[in-house]
Design a protein around this motif. Structure first.
Motif, mmCIF file in Angstrom:
data_model
loop_
_atom_site.group_PDB
_atom_site.id
_atom_site.type_symbol
_atom_site.label_atom_id
_atom_site.label_comp_id
_atom_site.label_asym_id
_atom_site.label_seq_id
_atom_site.Cartn_x
_atom_site.Cartn_y
_atom_site.Cartn_z
ATOM 1 N N GLY A 158 -4.711 3.911 3.630
ATOM 2 C CA GLY A 158 -5.812 3.034 3.283
ATOM 3 C C GLY A 158 -6.616 2.606 4.482
ATOM 4 N N HIS A 159 -6.258 1.467 5.035
ATOM 5 C CA HIS A 159 -6.993 0.910 6.166
ATOM 6 C C HIS A 159 -7.031 1.902 7.322
ATOM 7 N N CYS A 208 0.845 -1.206 0.000
ATOM 8 C CA CYS A 208 0.000 0.000 0.000
ATOM 9 C C CYS A 208 0.878 1.254 0.000
ATOM 10 N N ARG A 256 -9.680 -0.243 -7.527
ATOM 11 C CA ARG A 256 -10.897 -0.589 -6.791
ATOM 12 C C ARG A 256 -12.140 -0.093 -7.510
HETATM 13 MO MO LIG Z 1 -4.222 0.013 1.343
#
Ligand SMILES: [Mo]
Ligand SMILES: Nc1nc2c(c(=O)[nH]1)N[C@H]1C(S)=C(S)[C@@H](COP(=O)(O)OP(=O)(O)OC[C@H]3O[C@@H](n4cnc5c(=O)[nH]c(N)nc54)[C@H](O)[C@@H]3O)O[C@H]1N2
Ligand SMILES: Nc1nc2c(c(=O)[nH]1)N[C@H]1C(S)=C(S)[C@@H](COP(=O)(O)OP(=O)(O)OC[C@H]3O[C@@H](n4cnc5c(=O)[nH]c(N)nc54)[C@H](O)[C@@H]3O)O[C@H]1N2
Length: 767
Positions: free
Chosen positions: A406-407, A184, A655
């Motif tokens: 991200g997360h 990521c 995505r």
């Molecule tokens: Mo990610």
């Protein structure tokens, strides 16, 4: 764009009515009753839980509900009324479940009981928690070396769980902590420190209120960081200039309607977001930014010659930076040919963005996966940072670096010690507090862990969340690796592919989600997370747990550690009774967390130190460092084209609007006008014609790589799209098999998920 069943023009602004409709659908689909809405209203509120969606920060102390369609989907996915029980597993063999789609697997709902794989029946059977812990302890203790075990983390784990996890692994004797971050923002985490002294972004949310210019590189906020759209809209309305740099024309970067704005909703209007939309070739950003810098240096040289107003922030350069002269010399020597060819952007457009940048007094640069997942990602991030240094756009109000994490807790996981290359300072501190000698040898990242499995060096794989088997590259080989393992353990909330692609022995350990009440001996527990802007805050679940058999992540990690480490002095089970005990000891290891328990009582929490925000540079020279980078012309795509010519395309794997990484919520990608199908590939109109292909036909994608392994992904529907020539777009994870394990970014080893050389072949069944 042609209109057929799958491809339809989507004329509406991002968010808006389409978002509300989709939310209602998700609630019904997950069988969430009206009271489930209470859960949603508690999201990102001072007393509620942190949204498990993205890492975008919350507006402190706000009482209005920040509406976010994809946040609702993430919560609904966890609050679903559907269950995966032992009876479910008794009905289906693993071989049978392997035939199901990823969407169907997760759509079965929440896991309810710990399960063990039984090879005699090819089914998962229930077992007690203590048996599971004992089994893991036995297997780990029979390894000939601690480095034969790998401990993966996905960025949703809380600080408390992640801290115990890394402590456990290190007491066990290894630094094998690969995490989703390796795939990521690793390129950011290794690119920034040598230039600005820290691998994190420098901005705060407040800076968005003061900025006058935004450069958005390679991320798709309408889908992946929807709460950011509110900020972008405010910036646009205030007159701030927004430039989007993205090969695809993304709806949310063009126009946005706020579901909370009555006027925009009623008038079906929207706010125009981007002033200029630059569409570079995939991986063309380094050349593009170098072009901008070339303009700025030329204009500055002219200003010096004519005594005009300088472009550079001369005081900042003198006081705060090192290496400018050398850097400027490289830029002056760079010719326009590689800049234009490799960026795919015209000189006029480069000049106009450079003009916007030069006129901005407070510039923020953001970036996402479109920047971090290329071979030359670290260099690209460093070139963006060079650009920002020229005019002192780091460490002043309204300006700075803003990597879009991200997360929701991926940044916190790293802060707390989930890292395969920990610093000696961290290990020294951990060893002193816990009175043991931590391992010093660096461990496996994601890619080297898979290689270790393939070579037989890795025998036990434990996973704290995530979906390793399909989030990773080179799917066929990753599966081979996982199947080589003696034991695979998945701590997860829902059934996913990694539960099915398993080692000789395998366990599924079902855990509580962040939205659920976590009751321990001392009462209900909160956990802490760190957002993209280094704010640490507490999160309390409010829902009844999906099953009485679930355990929290900290409890599971402590249970495994207690069963494995017979001589450990760490009070594993005592920690679980009250998580503030874990936080007290985190503070002893990491002084930045001083008064941890006190400071999280404040709504909004506290900010970890970000020295670059204050123009303190923790680099080798104590100054911000410029970095010289050539425009690469020997990337895998160049080499593949040398061999196969224009047949080779550069594929980005990205995505859709209806997914959270490997969790597929639905088959639509509304803003891109795709409905009911995920196996699509976006192609430029002229490329279609030149290749003798037509939109609506099916192709197979075959990867071009030099190791003789055939990597393919079959049957993708061709969709004509506004994407630069020579580039393709497809969805992750369907395309992951095409990404060679060895195709990684320099230095950071991030798989090059946004530049995969492929050839389109007519679909085999049709051929
Ligand atoms: Mo990610
Ligand atoms: N709803 C939802 N939210 C999420 C996630 C999710 O899956 N769903 N995932 C979370 C996670 S872990 C992450 S890391 C983030 C990811 O969020 P993003 O960083 O937005 O990731 P992607 O969807 O992969 O999109 C990458 C974007 O970069 C563009 N791009 C591709 N190649 C290039 C390039 O070479 N140059 C430029 N300039 N642009 C390029 C693509 O067109 C696309 O718009 O979102 C987080 N939030
Ligand atoms: N080709 C390609 N590959 C990519 C990317 C790409 O853009 N293209 N993006 C990369 C990126 S940015 C990332 S971050 C990775 C993501 O990689 P991962 O983080 O490994 O994958 P996720 O899909 O986020 O994991 C979803 C699973 O996590 C589990 N889960 C959900 N909530 C919880 C929880 O609270 N606790 C626990 N224990 N488990 C939970 C569920 O079982 C769910 O199935 O993928 C990477 N892979």
């Amino acid at each position: 764009m042609s209109d057929n069943k799958v491809v339809r023009h989507y004329p509406h602004p991002a968010a808006g009515w389409g978002a509300l409709k989709n939310v209602a659908f998700q609630l019904v689909n997950q069988r969430i009753p009206a009271k489930g809405v209470i859960t949603l209203l508690s999201q990102n509120q001072p007393d509620g839980f942190d949204c498990p969606g993205c890492a975008w920060p919350d507006k402190e102390h706000t009482s209005t509900f920040e509406f976010c369609e994809n946040g609702v989907k993430a919560v609904a996915a966890e609050a679903t009324a559907k269950r995966v029980t032992p009876e479910f597993f008794a009905k289906h063999t693993v071989a049978e479940l392997m035939e199901w789609s990823d969407f169907k697997l997760e759509d079965q709902g929440r896991l309810t009981n710990p399960m063990r794989y039984d090879s005699a029946t090819d089914k998962y059977v229930p077992l007690e928690w203590d048996e599971a812990y004992a089994m893991i302890g036995r297997q780990l203790n029979t390894l000939s070396h601690a480095d034969q075990a790998v401990f993966y983390t996905s960025g949703r784990a809380s600080n408390e769980a992640a801290f115990l996890y890394q402590l456990f692994g290190r007491e066990f004797g290894t630094n094998n902590f690969p995490d989703c971050s390796n795939m990521c923002h690793e390129s950011t985490s290794v690119g920034l420190p040598e230039m600005v002294g820290i691998g994190k972004g420098s901005v705060t949310l407040e800076d968005f209120e003061h900025t006058d210019t935004l450069l958005l590189f390679g991320h798709n906020p309408a889908t992946n960081h929807p709460r950011m759209l509110g900020e972008l809209r405010e910036c646009a309305r205030r007159g701030a200039k927004i430039v989007s740099i993205n090969p695809l024309r993304e709806r949310g970067l063009e126009k946005f309607a706020d579901p909370q704005s009555i006027v925009e909703m009623v008038t079906f209007g929207g706010t125009k977001i981007s002033e200029i939309y630059v569409q570079p070739k995939l991986g063309g950003d380094l050349a593009f930014v170098k072009g901008m810098i070339k303009c700025l240096i030329e204009w500055d040289d002219q200003a010096i010659a004519t005594g005009g107003k300088r472009i550079m922030d001369v005081d900042f350069l003198q006081q705060h930076t090192h290496g400018f002269d050398n850097f400027a010399a490289d830029i002056r020597a760079e010719s326009w040919e590689p800049i234009l060819v490799e960026s795919g952007v015209s000189r006029e457009q480069i000049e106009s963005v450079a003009t916007i940048y030069a006129n901005g007094e407070r510039v923020i640069a953001t970036w996402g996966m479109g920047i971090t997942q290329h071979k030359h990602s670290v260099a690209t991030i460093q070139m963006i940072t060079n650009l920002m240094l020229l005019r002192g756009n780091i460490g002043k109000p309204g300006a700075g670096l803003c990597p879009m994490r991200g997360h929701s807790n991926v940044q916190g996981n790293r802060t707390i010690g989930i890292y395969e290359k920990p610093s000696n300072a961290f290990l020294d501190s951990l060893g002193t507090v816990y009175n043991f000698e931590p391992p010093r040898k660096h461990g496996h990242d994601v890619v080297s862990a898979i290689r270790g499995m393939l070579d037989g060096d890795v025998k036990v794989f434990i996973s704290l969340g995530g979906n390793f088997s399909i989030a990773t590259p080179d799917t066929d080989r990753t599966w081979q690796g996982l199947r080589n393992c003696d034991l695979t353990v998945q701590i997860s909330t829902k059934l996913n592919r990694t539960n099915l692609v398993h080692g000789k022995d395998a366990l599924i350990l079902p855990c509580l989600g962040r939205t659920e009440v976590d009751m321990q001996a001392s009462g209900a527990q909160g956990v802490t997370v760190e957002d993209s802007m280094s704010m640490v805050h507490i999160s309390y679940g409010m829902n009844k747990p999906a099953s009485p058999h679930l355990k929290s992540e900290p409890a599971i990690v402590a249970g495994i550690a207690h069963a494995t480490l017979k001589n450990s002095k760490t009070p594993w089970l005592w920690y679980v009774e009250d998580y503030s005990r874990i936080r007290n000891d985190i503070e002893r290891v990491l002084p930045d967390f001083a008064q941890y328990n006190e400071r999280i009582k404040v709504p909004g929490g506290f900010r970890l130190p970000v020295p670059s925000y204050d123009r303190v540079w923790r680099t080798a020279t104590g100054k911000a460092e410029f970095r010289v980078h050539a425009i690469p012309r020997d990337l895998p795509i160049h080499k593949a084209r040398e061999q196969f010519g224009d047949k080779v395309f550069n594929l980005m794997t990205t995505r859709s609007h209806d997914q959270y990484n490997t969790t597929i919520y639905g088959l639509n990608d509304r803003y891109r006008g795709i409905f009911g199908e995920r196996r699509v590939v976006f192609v430029n109109k002229e490329d279609l014609a030149e290749q003798g292909l037509k939109a609506g036909e099916y192709v197979d994608l075959v990867s071009v790589w030099q190791d003789g392994i055939t990597r393919r992904a079959d049957r993708f529907l061709l969709v004509e799209y506004d994407i630069p020539r020579g580039c393709l777009g497809g969805y992750y994870p369907e395309t992951n098999n095409l990404v060679p394990l060895e195709s990684v970014a320099d230095i950071s080893h991030t798989p090059t998920s946004k530049s995969v050389p492929v050839i389109m072949e007519p679909h085999r069944a049709a051929a």
